[in-house]
Design an enzyme around this catalytic site. Structure first.
Site, PDB file in Angstrom:
ATOM      1  N   LYS A 116       0.815  -1.218   0.000  1.00 51.33           N
ATOM      2  CA  LYS A 116       0.000   0.000   0.000  1.00 51.33           C
ATOM      3  C   LYS A 116       0.847   1.264   0.000  1.00 51.33           C
ATOM      4  CE  LYS A 116      -3.370  -2.775  -0.203  1.00 51.33           C
ATOM      5  NZ  LYS A 116      -4.092  -2.947  -1.477  1.00 51.33           N
ATOM      6  N   GLU A 200      -0.688   8.171   8.059  1.00 52.71           N
ATOM      7  CA  GLU A 200      -1.452   9.160   7.288  1.00 52.71           C
ATOM      8  C   GLU A 200      -2.201  10.079   8.233  1.00 52.71           C
ATOM      9  OE1 GLU A 200      -4.243   7.018   4.867  1.00 52.71           O
ATOM     10  OE2 GLU A 200      -2.774   6.572   3.316  1.00 52.71           O
ATOM     11  N   LYS A 201      -2.501  11.266   7.747  1.00 52.04           N
ATOM     12  CA  LYS A 201      -3.459  12.130   8.435  1.00 52.04           C
ATOM     13  C   LYS A 201      -4.780  11.372   8.513  1.00 52.04           C
ATOM     14  CE  LYS A 201      -5.007  16.120   9.990  1.00 52.04           C
ATOM     15  NZ  LYS A 201      -4.436  16.671  11.247  1.00 52.04           N
ATOM     16  N   ILE A 203      -8.535  11.197   8.316  1.00 48.87           N
ATOM     17  CA  ILE A 203      -9.662  11.969   7.775  1.00 48.87           C
ATOM     18  C   ILE A 203     -10.914  11.538   8.540  1.00 48.87           C
ATOM     19  CG2 ILE A 203     -10.922  12.624   5.668  1.00 48.87           C
ATOM     20  CD1 ILE A 203      -7.974  13.060   5.244  1.00 48.87           C
ATOM     21  N   HIS A 208     -16.505   6.735   1.427  1.00 47.14           N
ATOM     22  CA  HIS A 208     -15.673   5.786   0.676  1.00 47.14           C
ATOM     23  C   HIS A 208     -16.277   5.708  -0.721  1.00 47.14           C
ATOM     24  CE1 HIS A 208     -13.747   1.631   0.116  1.00 47.14           C
ATOM     25  NE2 HIS A 208     -14.463   1.857  -0.952  1.00 47.14           N
ATOM     26  N   GLU A 275      -9.774   3.132  -4.914  1.00 47.26           N
ATOM     27  CA  GLU A 275     -10.515   3.600  -3.729  1.00 47.26           C
ATOM     28  C   GLU A 275     -10.082   5.005  -3.337  1.00 47.26           C
ATOM     29  OE1 GLU A 275     -10.692  -0.507  -1.145  1.00 47.26           O
ATOM     30  OE2 GLU A 275     -10.482   1.368  -0.064  1.00 47.26           O
ATOM     31  N   ASN A 290      -7.733  -1.985  -5.545  1.00 51.20           N
ATOM     32  CA  ASN A 290      -8.084  -3.400  -5.454  1.00 51.20           C
ATOM     33  C   ASN A 290      -7.902  -4.010  -6.835  1.00 51.20           C
ATOM     34  OD1 ASN A 290      -8.881  -3.192  -2.704  1.00 51.20           O
ATOM     35  ND2 ASN A 290     -10.767  -2.242  -3.399  1.00 51.20           N
ATOM     36  N   ARG A 292      -8.771  -6.721  -8.346  1.00 47.99           N
ATOM     37  CA  ARG A 292      -9.653  -7.884  -8.541  1.00 47.99           C
ATOM     38  C   ARG A 292     -11.042  -7.383  -8.967  1.00 47.99           C
ATOM     39  NH1 ARG A 292      -9.789  -6.653  -2.960  1.00 47.99           N
ATOM     40  NH2 ARG A 292     -11.899  -6.003  -2.376  1.00 47.99           N
TER      41      ARG A 292
HETATM   42  C1  MV4 Z   1      -8.543   6.039   6.397  1.00 42.11           C
HETATM   43  C2  MV4 Z   1      -9.538   6.657   7.188  1.00 42.11           C
HETATM   44  C3  MV4 Z   1      -9.312   7.942   7.614  1.00 42.11           C
HETATM   45  N1  MV4 Z   1      -8.164   8.542   7.310  1.00 42.11           N
HETATM   46  N2  MV4 Z   1      -7.413   6.701   6.114  1.00 42.11           N
HETATM   47  C4  MV4 Z   1     -10.685   1.784   5.965  1.00 42.11           C
HETATM   48  C5  MV4 Z   1     -10.571   0.835   4.821  1.00 42.11           C
HETATM   49  C6  MV4 Z   1      -9.274   1.115   4.179  1.00 42.11           C
HETATM   50  N3  MV4 Z   1      -9.328   0.879   2.772  1.00 42.11           N
HETATM   51  C7  MV4 Z   1      -8.999   2.532   4.528  1.00 42.11           C
HETATM   52  N4  MV4 Z   1      -9.878   2.888   5.605  1.00 42.11           N
HETATM   53  C8  MV4 Z   1      -9.819   4.128   6.165  1.00 42.11           C
HETATM   54  N5  MV4 Z   1      -8.695   4.827   5.906  1.00 42.11           N
HETATM   55  C9  MV4 Z   1      -7.244   7.928   6.578  1.00 42.11           C
HETATM   56  N6  MV4 Z   1      -6.113   8.570   6.310  1.00 42.11           N
HETATM   57  C10 MV4 Z   1     -10.691   5.965   7.451  1.00 42.11           C
HETATM   58  C11 MV4 Z   1     -10.839   4.693   6.970  1.00 42.11           C
HETATM   59  C12 MV4 Z   1     -12.057   4.067   7.346  1.00 42.11           C
HETATM   60  C13 MV4 Z   1     -12.989   3.709   6.436  1.00 42.11           C
HETATM   61  C14 MV4 Z   1     -12.758   3.905   5.078  1.00 42.11           C
HETATM   62  C15 MV4 Z   1     -13.678   3.520   4.178  1.00 42.11           C
HETATM   63  C16 MV4 Z   1     -14.856   2.952   4.621  1.00 42.11           C
HETATM   64  C17 MV4 Z   1     -15.108   2.743   5.950  1.00 42.11           C
HETATM   65  C18 MV4 Z   1     -14.172   3.117   6.868  1.00 42.11           C
HETATM   66  C19 MV4 Z   1     -14.447   2.922   8.204  1.00 42.11           C
HETATM   67  C20 MV4 Z   1     -13.522   3.296   9.101  1.00 42.11           C
HETATM   68  C21 MV4 Z   1     -12.327   3.860   8.680  1.00 42.11           C
END
Ligand code: MV4
Length: 453
Positions: A116, A200-201, A203, A208, A275, A290, A292
């Site tokens: 990643k 990472e910061k 967020i 998503h 994503e 992803n 796939r």
């Molecule tokens: C994050 C985030 C906040 N800030 N990255 C969760 C799945 C993975 N692909 C990345 N994810 C997250 N990354 C930063 N810098 C919050 C999440 C996250 C989240 C992201 C997508 C969908 C649901 C989530 C639930 C909790 C946290």
């Protein structure tokens, strides 16, 4: 020419691939575990070979046995579906070296996007916005704290080999950071055999939103629009829809172009997903790719009218995509509800067992991708998803009404499912208003009495 495909998967996605093959005149070989003798993919494929015991590690993850089955049955290609070996670069490389087409990207692309941190660096160089963070992995506590302070709290610690939300830790200050850094490293080492992490910061309450990519082996890379997957619980998606109620035409265009650049940077071929996290102001950040076909691909199929599985097979066969970006149109709205054998009233505990009665809804704008049937015994060894209900129509409102109507027709007896939960969400004003972020499910569960389910 591909004449016969081995499907290295089970459940609904195995059926989905078999159906595409049938329509294309391609023969199919199912592989199955001892727990899946009664599974529909075994019945519907032209041939079937048992590859081992019930546990995934003894069957669906056994690359050696799957390749042996491929050689015995003389297939031309292997479709990995999602999960299992679908993002295993070594397996894709083994297929390549055995002269079996892997219906997916080149092993090199899987490897690159599987790390990643490398993935972020690769797309950043192509001009795609990424979340501010450490410059690659942080290998010592001192270096990590320095990086976290520079980024500014709150920060999120992620495993280089992770993805899909596994092994992520959040820290709000130096003290919690020091602790979470070590927890994250240990968890990553245990889960992935690779303890490397990056920062990472964080967020807060992002959406998503992911873009579907389709690329051929002649350098054409297209996007098929987005899916909003904000409704998730513990990183398990529950509902996906397209178009996203949050994006406007301008943002969609920018993000689509960024997604194509990201895929080009990975030298990508076949179907994949970019994503993004999107904050309340509409800032978007690449987080991972992803490599796939995904569970939620039917949402894009219903909105665009493009059969993604057939396109995957055509691309793997070396054919050119016979349409351009300008030909891709989004004329409908689609919503997918994942039907899981789980009890939402009891913390989503898995509910395997025998389905005593199964009746699936139908009518206009309803699609069901499922391997369930009356009398089917759900084995306890695999994930709990037993079907996907995809409802679509001209507008979001119609897709919502249709979803509620179809969920009301759906009968599954003998086990607990997520159907009543989905009915409650489809009638929730926050979801109906298109206001759901990734914080939605936690909030929804805390304000909804479980006796509704
Ligand atoms: C994050 C985030 C906040 N800030 N990255 C969760 C799945 C993975 N692909 C990345 N994810 C997250 N990354 C930063 N810098 C919050 C999440 C996250 C989240 C992201 C997508 C969908 C649901 C989530 C639930 C909790 C946290």
């Amino acid at each position: 020419m591909i004449q016969k495909i081995l499907i290295a998967n089970r459940g609904e996605i195995a059926l989905r691939v078999i159906r595409a093959c049938r329509e294309m005149g391609i023969k199919t070989l199912a592989v199955y575990s001892e727990a899946d003798v009664q599974s529909l993919h075994v019945q519907l494929a032209d041939e079937a070979i048992c590859i081992g015991g019930p546990r995934s590690a003894d069957s669906y993850l056994r690359a050696d046995r799957i390749i042996s089955a491929a050689e015995i049955a003389d297939v031309d290609a292997i479709h990995p579906g999602y999960g299992f070996l679908s993002e295993n670069a070594k397996f894709a490389a083994q297929c390549e070296s055995c002269n079996i087409k892997f219906v997916g990207p080149k092993s090199k692309s899987i490897q690159m996007m599987g790390d990643k941190s490398v993935a972020k660096d690769t797309v950043r160089k192509a001009g795609v916005p990424i979340v501010p963070g450490s410059d690659g992995p942080v290998d010592s506590e001192a270096e990590a704290v320095k990086s976290a302070r520079k980024i500014g709290y709150p920060v999120i610690i992620k495993a280089v080999a992770g993805g899909g939300g596994r092994g992520m830790r959040i820290a709000h200050n130096d003290v919690s950071f020091a602790k979470e850094y070590h927890v994250a490293r240990n968890e990553a080492e245990k889960a992935f055999g690779n303890g490397a992490v990056y920062i990472e910061k964080y967020i807060e309450k992002p959406r998503h939103i992911e873009f579907q990519i389709l690329a051929d082996s002649h350098g054409k890379v297209l996007h098929l629009g987005e899916r909003d997957c904000s409704v998730q619980r513990r990183h398990q998606k529950l509902i996906e829809e397209s178009p996203s109620p949050f994006l406007n035409a301008d943002l969609r265009k920018k993000m689509g172009k960024a997604a194509v650049r990201a895929a080009e940077a990975a030298d990508y071929e076949n179907a994949g997903t970019i994503e993004f996290l999107v904050d309340a102001k509409g800032n978007y950040y690449f987080i991972e790719m992803n490599t796939r076909i995904q569970v939620e691909h039917p949402v894009t199929e219903e909105v665009t009218g493009i059969d993604l599985i057939k396109q995957q097979i055509r691309v793997a066969n070396g054919e050119k995509l016979d349409f351009d970006q300008g030909d891709v149109t989004w004329t409908k709205h689609a919503i997918e509800c994942r039907i899981n054998a789980e009890d939402p009233a009891r913390n989503f505990i898995p509910s395997p067992g025998t389905i005593s009665l199964y009746y699936a809804p139908g009518g206009p704008g309803v699609r069901i991708d499922s391997h369930a049937y009356s009398g089917y015994a759900i084995p306890p060894y695999y994930d709990s998803m037993i079907g996907k209900l995809i409802c679509f129509g001209a507008t979001r409102k119609i897709a919502l009404q249709r979803s509620y109507r179809a969920l009301s027709e759906y009968l599954i007896r003998g086990i607990k499912t997520t159907i009543p939960l989905h009915k409650a969400i489809m009638s929730d004003p926050v979801f109906i208003d298109g206001k759901a972020t990734t914080a939605y499910m936690e909030d929804f569960m805390s304000r909804t009495p479980t006796d509704l389910f």
